[in-house]
Design a protein around this motif. Structure first.
Motif, PDB file in Angstrom:
ATOM      1  N   ARG A   1       1.669 -10.787 -15.302  1.00 45.26           N
ATOM      2  CA  ARG A   1       2.133 -10.476 -13.949  1.00 45.26           C
ATOM      3  C   ARG A   1       1.771  -9.025 -13.596  1.00 45.26           C
ATOM      4  O   ARG A   1       1.341  -8.738 -12.491  1.00 45.26           O
ATOM      5  CB  ARG A   1       3.650 -10.688 -13.824  1.00 45.26           C
ATOM      6  N   GLY A   2       1.893  -8.144 -14.595  1.00 46.65           N
ATOM      7  CA  GLY A   2       1.514  -6.750 -14.356  1.00 46.65           C
ATOM      8  C   GLY A   2       0.043  -6.631 -13.996  1.00 46.65           C
ATOM      9  O   GLY A   2      -0.337  -5.944 -13.038  1.00 46.65           O
ATOM     10  N   ALA A   3      -0.807  -7.342 -14.750  1.00 42.71           N
ATOM     11  CA  ALA A   3      -2.254  -7.272 -14.492  1.00 42.71           C
ATOM     12  C   ALA A   3      -2.590  -7.872 -13.132  1.00 42.71           C
ATOM     13  O   ALA A   3      -3.394  -7.319 -12.373  1.00 42.71           O
ATOM     14  CB  ALA A   3      -3.007  -8.007 -15.595  1.00 42.71           C
ATOM     15  N   PHE A   4      -1.968  -9.014 -12.809  1.00 43.15           N
ATOM     16  CA  PHE A   4      -2.291  -9.664 -11.538  1.00 43.15           C
ATOM     17  C   PHE A   4      -1.761  -8.837 -10.357  1.00 43.15           C
ATOM     18  O   PHE A   4      -2.314  -8.889  -9.254  1.00 43.15           O
ATOM     19  CB  PHE A   4      -1.757 -11.098 -11.498  1.00 43.15           C
ATOM     20  N   THR A   5      -0.705  -8.084 -10.605  1.00 48.65           N
ATOM     21  CA  THR A   5      -0.224  -7.184  -9.553  1.00 48.65           C
ATOM     22  C   THR A   5      -1.250  -6.071  -9.319  1.00 48.65           C
ATOM     23  O   THR A   5      -1.447  -5.629  -8.181  1.00 48.65           O
ATOM     24  CB  THR A   5       1.157  -6.609  -9.942  1.00 48.65           C
ATOM     25  N   GLU A   6      -1.909  -5.634 -10.413  1.00 49.77           N
ATOM     26  CA  GLU A   6      -3.004  -4.658 -10.240  1.00 49.77           C
ATOM     27  C   GLU A   6      -4.114  -5.253  -9.373  1.00 49.77           C
ATOM     28  O   GLU A   6      -4.672  -4.589  -8.496  1.00 49.77           O
ATOM     29  CB  GLU A   6      -3.568  -4.245 -11.605  1.00 49.77           C
ATOM     30  N   ASP A   7      -4.445  -6.533  -9.616  1.00 45.81           N
ATOM     31  CA  ASP A   7      -5.459  -7.201  -8.783  1.00 45.81           C
ATOM     32  C   ASP A   7      -4.999  -7.286  -7.331  1.00 45.81           C
ATOM     33  O   ASP A   7      -5.780  -7.062  -6.403  1.00 45.81           O
ATOM     34  CB  ASP A   7      -5.719  -8.629  -9.293  1.00 45.81           C
TER      35      ASP A   7
ATOM     36  N   VAL B   1      -3.006  -5.413  -5.580  1.00 40.57           N
ATOM     37  CA  VAL B   1      -3.116  -4.135  -4.859  1.00 40.57           C
ATOM     38  C   VAL B   1      -4.551  -3.921  -4.382  1.00 40.57           C
ATOM     39  O   VAL B   1      -4.806  -3.552  -3.231  1.00 40.57           O
ATOM     40  CB  VAL B   1      -2.657  -2.971  -5.774  1.00 40.57           C
ATOM     41  N   ILE B   2      -5.506  -4.197  -5.296  1.00 32.59           N
ATOM     42  CA  ILE B   2      -6.924  -4.019  -4.952  1.00 32.59           C
ATOM     43  C   ILE B   2      -7.337  -4.998  -3.849  1.00 32.59           C
ATOM     44  O   ILE B   2      -7.987  -4.620  -2.863  1.00 32.59           O
ATOM     45  CB  ILE B   2      -7.805  -4.251  -6.209  1.00 32.59           C
TER      46      ILE B   2
END
Ligand SMILES: [Fe+2]
Length: 359
Positions: A290-296, A298-299
């Motif tokens: 979930r943390g990684a996909f939240t980074e996506d 934002v981009i």
């Protein structure tokens, strides 16, 4: 532009209950619910009388009663009652969508109902395999067109910058990607040799030291992806080699549902061949991903805005090849579908207006 003769995830299966649940898919408003026998149902979310969403009405057994004037619709979309009207015309109905529960998700078919075949739903390997674990996964709404998400999921290189502390490392910056146009989508993949295990995977890898690593990014039409990660001891990886006995394998499933042209509902879960029954591993994966996909997210939200607000030309790079191939393949399928629909509509049309033969 959307492919309509396709299955899309409307919701998690557990979200389809005896409460009316409104969702939007491909710009269409749909109400989901479950019949008393436990079957999912999906109807157009608009009463044909005054277009009040049926989701604002109430369930009566397996039927929905509109909250404005009490018209009642069954799971097939037929109107079974209009208060104070003796005989309900058969033409009074709402659209009913084919819906199937599979892999913990509720899949709706957005095209011609006669073409809906559940066996064409995206296949999830090892689903019933006791040697593989699964996490519960998650979902989020991304404020961008779904094709920016498919771009992202065909681009292994972005992890070097977007997921620097989780999936990325220096090897991800340089190693070229092999692109394959398949019958049902596009694959972008690469082996990276003698590299560090990416930070996210360190707790899950059974062997010590450096690794060979496969990134397999595959998106299938209309917008569903499997991202496969393989970590094996350095010196044992590569194409055409058997998978090493200590390999850590993770299949990440990503299902994109266009809400409309500018918003996407993104569902995911992962399957893994390590610690299959360890609940804390599932939890760690859920939190990390979930943390990684939240980074996506934002981009991708910012990319959508970037294209919307800047009219200057943009460039493509060699690393965009897989994404562009996918867009082209999907565009061809959408055009074929729309051409077929236009042809069918034209042949349905009465010949009025054409000069009679012989004049
Ligand atoms: Fe990403």
């Amino acid at each position: 532009m959307f492919l309509r003769n396709a299955w899309y995830v409307a919701a998690w299966d557990h979200e389809v209950t005896r409460e009316l649940r409104p969702v939007q898919v491909l710009g269409e408003r749909i109400v989901l619910y479950r019949t008393e026998a436990g079957e999912p149902a999906a109807l157009e979310d608009a009463c044909p009388h005054r277009k009040l969403p049926l989701s604002m009405g109430r369930l009566r057994g397996d039927e929905i009663e509109c909250g404005y004037h009490g018209l009642v619709f069954d799971p097939a979309g037929r109107c079974t009652r209009i208060p104070a009207v003796k005989r309900v015309p058969a033409s009074v109905r709402v659209r009913s969508y084919p819906i199937v529960s599979r892999y913990g998700l509720a899949w709706v078919w957005m095209g011609e109902a006669a073409k809906a075949r559940p066996e064409t739903i995206f296949s999830v390997g090892h689903w019933d395999d006791p040697c593989w674990g699964k996490n519960t996964g998650g979902c989020m709404t991304v404020d961008c067109n779904y094709l920016y998400v498919t771009d992202n999921l065909l681009d292994p290189s972005h992890v070097a910058w977007v997921h620097r502390t989780s999936f990325g490392n220096d090897a991800c910056e340089a190693e070229p990607v092999q692109v394959t146009a398949a019958e049902d989508g596009v694959i972008a993949a690469r082996w990276m040799y003698d590299t560090d295990v990416a930070p996210f995977y360190v707790p899950f890898v059974a062997f010590k030291g450096r690794c060979d690593r496969l990134q397999h990014y595959e998106v299938r039409f209309p917008s569903h992806a499997i991202i496969r990660a393989v970590f094996v001891p350095a010196g044992t990886g590569g194409y055409d080699r058997p998978i090493h006995g200590q390999a850590a394998l993770m299949d990440s499933y990503n299902f994109m549902t266009p809400i409309d042209a500018d918003h996407t509902r993104y569902f995911w879960f992962q399957m893994r061949n390590f610690f299959p029954h360890e609940e804390h591993v599932s939890k760690l994966m859920d939190e990390g991903l979930r943390g990684a996909f939240t980074e996506d997210k934002v981009i991708l939200n910012a990319v959508q805005q970037g294209f919307a607000l800047n009219s200057s030309p943009h460039i493509d790079l060699a690393t965009d090849r897989a994404a562009l191939l996918f867009r082209r393949g999907l565009g061809q399928r959408i055009a074929a579908e729309q051409g077929a629909a236009a042809g069918a509509a034209a042949s349905d049309r009465p010949a009025a207006g054409r000069a009679p033969a012989g004049m």
